[in-house]
Write an enzyme that holds these catalytic residues in place. Sequence first.
Site, PDB file in Angstrom:
ATOM      1  CE  LYS A 135      66.489 -14.655  64.237  1.00  0.00           C
ATOM      2  NZ  LYS A 135      67.128 -15.319  65.392  1.00  0.00           N
TER       3      LYS A 135
ATOM      4  NE  ARG B  96      66.322  31.926  84.126  1.00  0.00           N
ATOM      5  CZ  ARG B  96      66.575  30.651  84.417  1.00  0.00           C
ATOM      6  NH1 ARG B  96      65.629  29.742  84.293  1.00  0.00           N
ATOM      7  NH2 ARG B  96      67.771  30.296  84.812  1.00  0.00           N
TER       8      ARG B  96
ATOM      9  CE1 TYR C 261      61.009  28.735  73.016  1.00  0.00           C
ATOM     10  CE2 TYR C 261      59.129  29.995  72.218  1.00  0.00           C
ATOM     11  CZ  TYR C 261      60.084  29.757  73.186  1.00  0.00           C
ATOM     12  OH  TYR C 261      60.120  30.510  74.322  1.00  0.00           O
TER      13      TYR C 261
ATOM     14  NE  ARG D   5      69.728  -8.374  62.848  1.00  0.00           N
ATOM     15  CZ  ARG D   5      70.228  -9.026  63.874  1.00  0.00           C
ATOM     16  NH1 ARG D   5      69.433  -9.480  64.806  1.00  0.00           N
ATOM     17  NH2 ARG D   5      71.512  -9.240  63.979  1.00  0.00           N
TER      18      ARG D   5
ATOM     19  CB  CYS E 114      63.549  26.988  77.836  1.00  0.00           C
ATOM     20  SG  CYS E 114      62.957  27.679  79.389  1.00  0.00           S
TER      21      CYS E 114
ATOM     22  CG  MET F 184      66.425 -13.950  72.705  1.00  0.00           C
ATOM     23  SD  MET F 184      65.782 -14.424  74.314  1.00  0.00           S
ATOM     24  CE  MET F 184      64.980 -12.913  74.775  1.00  0.00           C
TER      25      MET F 184
ATOM     26  CG  HIS G  14      78.132  -9.506  71.950  1.00  0.00           C
ATOM     27  ND1 HIS G  14      78.575  -8.706  72.977  1.00  0.00           N
ATOM     28  CD2 HIS G  14      76.806  -9.655  72.132  1.00  0.00           C
ATOM     29  CE1 HIS G  14      77.544  -8.413  73.761  1.00  0.00           C
ATOM     30  NE2 HIS G  14      76.464  -8.976  73.276  1.00  0.00           N
TER      31      HIS G  14
ATOM     32  NE  ARG H 190      68.780 -19.322  63.587  1.00  0.00           N
ATOM     33  CZ  ARG H 190      69.400 -18.429  62.853  1.00  0.00           C
ATOM     34  NH1 ARG H 190      68.717 -17.535  62.192  1.00  0.00           N
ATOM     35  NH2 ARG H 190      70.698 -18.395  62.789  1.00  0.00           N
TER      36      ARG H 190
ATOM     37  N   GLY I 231      72.439 -11.172  70.209  1.00  0.00           N
ATOM     38  CA  GLY I 231      73.087 -12.091  71.137  1.00  0.00           C
ATOM     39  C   GLY I 231      72.306 -12.402  72.390  1.00  0.00           C
TER      40      GLY I 231
ATOM     41  N   GLY J 162      59.343  25.959  81.935  1.00  0.00           N
ATOM     42  CA  GLY J 162      60.588  25.539  82.588  1.00  0.00           C
ATOM     43  C   GLY J 162      60.320  24.195  83.214  1.00  0.00           C
ATOM     44  CB  THR J 163      59.811  20.890  81.691  1.00  0.00           C
ATOM     45  OG1 THR J 163      60.891  21.071  80.780  1.00  0.00           O
ATOM     46  CG2 THR J 163      58.503  21.184  80.990  1.00  0.00           C
TER      47      THR J 163
ATOM     48  CB  SER K 150      59.454  29.860  78.026  1.00  0.00           C
ATOM     49  OG  SER K 150      60.416  28.858  77.805  1.00  0.00           O
TER      50      SER K 150
ATOM     51  CD  GLU L  47      60.895  28.448  86.218  1.00  0.00           C
ATOM     52  OE1 GLU L  47      61.696  27.556  85.967  1.00  0.00           O
ATOM     53  OE2 GLU L  47      61.226  29.648  86.334  1.00  0.00           O
TER      54      GLU L  47
HETATM   55  C1  PEP Z   1      63.563  25.127  84.131  1.00  0.00           C
HETATM   56  O1  PEP Z   1      63.285  25.224  85.320  1.00  0.00           O
HETATM   57  O2  PEP Z   1      63.109  24.260  83.395  1.00  0.00           O
HETATM   58  C2  PEP Z   1      64.499  26.086  83.527  1.00  0.00           C
HETATM   59  C3  PEP Z   1      64.712  26.067  82.227  1.00  0.00           C
HETATM   60  O3  PEP Z   1      65.166  26.916  84.354  1.00  0.00           O
HETATM   61  P1  PEP Z   1      66.395  26.461  85.252  1.00  0.00           P
HETATM   62  O4  PEP Z   1      66.816  25.120  84.804  1.00  0.00           O
HETATM   63  O5  PEP Z   1      67.449  27.492  85.048  1.00  0.00           O
HETATM   64  O6  PEP Z   1      65.810  26.492  86.625  1.00  0.00           O
HETATM   65 MG    MG Z   2      63.737  27.023  86.382  1.00  0.00          MG
END
Ligand code: PEP
Ligand code: MG
Length: 873
Positions: A25, A620, A853, A339, A833, A106, A458, A95, A104, A768-769, A766, A747
């Site tokens: 503001k 996979r 990717y 804003r 992935c 403050m 609100h 204000r 809303g 595998g998080t 890839s 992974e």
């Molecule tokens: C992962 O582990 O991130 C993955 C993509 O495999 P999954 O989820 O099938 O274990």
């Molecule tokens: Mg996995």
Amino acid sequence: DKYVYSFGAGAAEGNKTMKDLLGGKGANLAEMSAIGLPIPPGFTISAEVCQYYNQHEKEWPDGVKEQVEQNIAQLEELMGLKFGDTDDPLLVSVRSGAAVSMPGMMDTVLNLGLNDRSVQGLAQKTGNERFAYDCYRRFIDMFGNVVMSIGHELFEEVLQELKDEQNVKLDTELEVPELKELVARYKTVYRNHTGHEFPQEPKDQLRHAINAVLGSWNTQRAQTYRKINRITGLLGTAANVQVMVFGNMGAESATGVCFTRNPADGTNELYGEFLVNAQGEDVVAGIRTPRNISELKDDMPKSYQELLNVTRQLEEHYHDMQDIEFTIQEGKLYILQTRNGKRTGAAAVKIAVDMVEEQLIAKEKAVLNLVEPTHLDQLLHPQLNQSEYSDGEILGEGLPASPGAAVGKVVFSSEKAEEEHKKGEPVILVRVETSPEDVGGMSAAEGILTSRGGMTSHAAVVARGWGKPCVAGCTDIAIDYEALLFTSDGNTIKEGDWISIDGAKGIVIKGKKEVEEPSFGSSYYTFMGWVDELRDMEVRTNADTPDDAVRALEFGAQGIGLARTEHMFFGEERVTAMRRMILSENKDERAKALEELLPYQKQDFMDIFEAMEGRPVTIRLLDPPLHEFLPDEEEGVRALAGELGISFQNLKQKIRVLKEFNPMLGHRGCRLGITHPEITEMQTHAVLSAAVHLKKDGREVKPEIMVPLVGTSEEFMHQHEVIDRVAAKVFNNEGEAIAYKVGTMIEIPRAAIVADKIAAEADFFSFGTNDLTQMTFGYSRDDAGKFLESYQEKGILKADPFQILDEEGVGALVKMATEKGRTVKKDLKIGICGEHGGDPASVRFCYQLGLNYVSCSPYRVPVARLAAAQARL
Ligand code: PEP
Ligand code: MG
């Protein structure tokens, strides 16, 4: 040190880039003032003061007091008025306003500077005694409420009492003697509640009001809002002190809020509400029902035109749709705030495309600034199908405050909404109106329904910001909080009953209705075309079925980054063959069972390859622990024993042997294919024979086989050999070969550490998080819910690492593996992935690391495309 920044009269000490210090503001008031817009002058106390105040037992830093006094003196000089003057008083508003807008959250105090003497001065000066006393009673109410925490309803009760005594309906029907009486009664309320008289010294009033703003930063509701919206790292709120202008000076005065474009659908039209002879709070709080802004054109044509001009100027200056507050004082227009306006996903996309076509902004800016990933997410929201309900089932019609369909059980309180949500029950929060205290419940609900309030109430503002369906101001329904029900036209809906709402049409429907998928307008395709033009990171999808693949293609996926083959084994016939395979006593039996599975797998892959029309498809190999395919209820075990022709006891024993203490770390992933190479053989056979089959048909196929849960390069090499051997055999038998890739998932932390060795053998990585997060933190994916919330509340974790990639830890492994892999193979193709592939912040991180990717679930594909473009810009 400088803590206070002035603005007004065509100049300003701040500007729009100083949001962290001056709040949104304050920074925008400074900016607007500097570009010559009609802004009442004032000053902004910086957020540093708020931080200091909250850390030092409500003290101000040295110098603030003097700077405030100096600025007040400046305002007095500029306006030719005196603070607290008996004849010609200076009145100000106080204000809050932080760097991030929190609707809303403050508090605001108006008409500050009025007391028993100056109210007479104001009356004399304006020649309008009614107006002066009206201001005074509002001030006592607001000051009492905001600064002294006196319930607003205590003042409302007194007002209602007086109106009843006088036999009038509207506030505006109260005459001067009654208003004077009201002031006296309000002061009594104040005294009863606080134990002292209403403060008469304006400088005391100002100090108290500023402190209330600074302190409101730490109220529970402000903290809740910040938590839900993940707002962190701010110093606090700034406090804005500004000369009052009056929308309640008679028939030529008005106050209102408006958007420069329609925030629900994006149409280029002035959109908003106003009230004649009223002050700002009347609109926002939904106390009086405001009128549509288009009617201002007839009422005050000159001011309307001026407003239109200002909105154009603001859009040209800010390059975005604006949400403004204005006041018209006796025919003169003032802008009190601007804003960037909150908007729905559909509106965001339309506005972005329109503004490029109107040559207000460049494509790059539109993609970078005007559409957020969550907007696209919203666009994909389901809708109610009109043929699903009859007119007779419509319980009521209200304002289409925020689009999308929501279906759930009725609840009447935010606590109940949160409680049911925790149990996994979908709920619709039904309230007369909502207030900032309700944000927790609003967040927990599928949708929101209110019986009072307008498009800028609100409920409407918050719901639109979150993309949550909302029907507001549905006066057809009558809510009874005590009895926990609402009625409408002979229907009674009790707590727990199902209703459906359509936030785009503003209707409320009885019962639990089916929702259907949305369709996109042409703006969407134009916009996403620009997104794709401006990004260079590929977006793939995680899909296990041809249906998923087709949907993902519509959403713009460029390939499949993960097909989890285990999901293909759950059909009725297949699961029996699968179980036979798992329970077989020897290699021959297993080979026979796998033989049965082969044609199913081959067909699956043919369908998916066909759907993907020559785009890369990463398949996979089998990943989960085998016992996941076996029944664990006695009934199921008995049935399976019958099917397999073995005794119940025998089968139970076998299942017991397969059971693992720690299945996520057990016999799964490539460990299955190494102990039972025939599984890998069958799957490879299915993938490659399907590919060859299609190739013979003249179609392009790009198969990529991915080995899961690799921790050593030897594991990977083992599987690679099996795959190559089977490939040679398939190609030989078919008399046709096809190019294929063999890569691995990263992974397991060890795989990241030895990524250079693995890269020497692999065509691609890839990440595998999901597993990488599980194993890096040592948090079980399936059990972390028990403590993650508590960790976030205690600040041990900023976010759920299974949703947003932990850049510091897990991300460091991703970075290391990427770098190590590419030292061995400069052009190694690398993707992600895990779930994080669809999270905008994580997509940005992947882009920065140079990943080729990201792959995410079909519904996240548009979000990932936009996030990838924004990461590049
Ligand atoms: C992962 O582990 O991130 C993955 C993509 O495999 P999954 O989820 O099938 O274990
Ligand atoms: Mg996995």
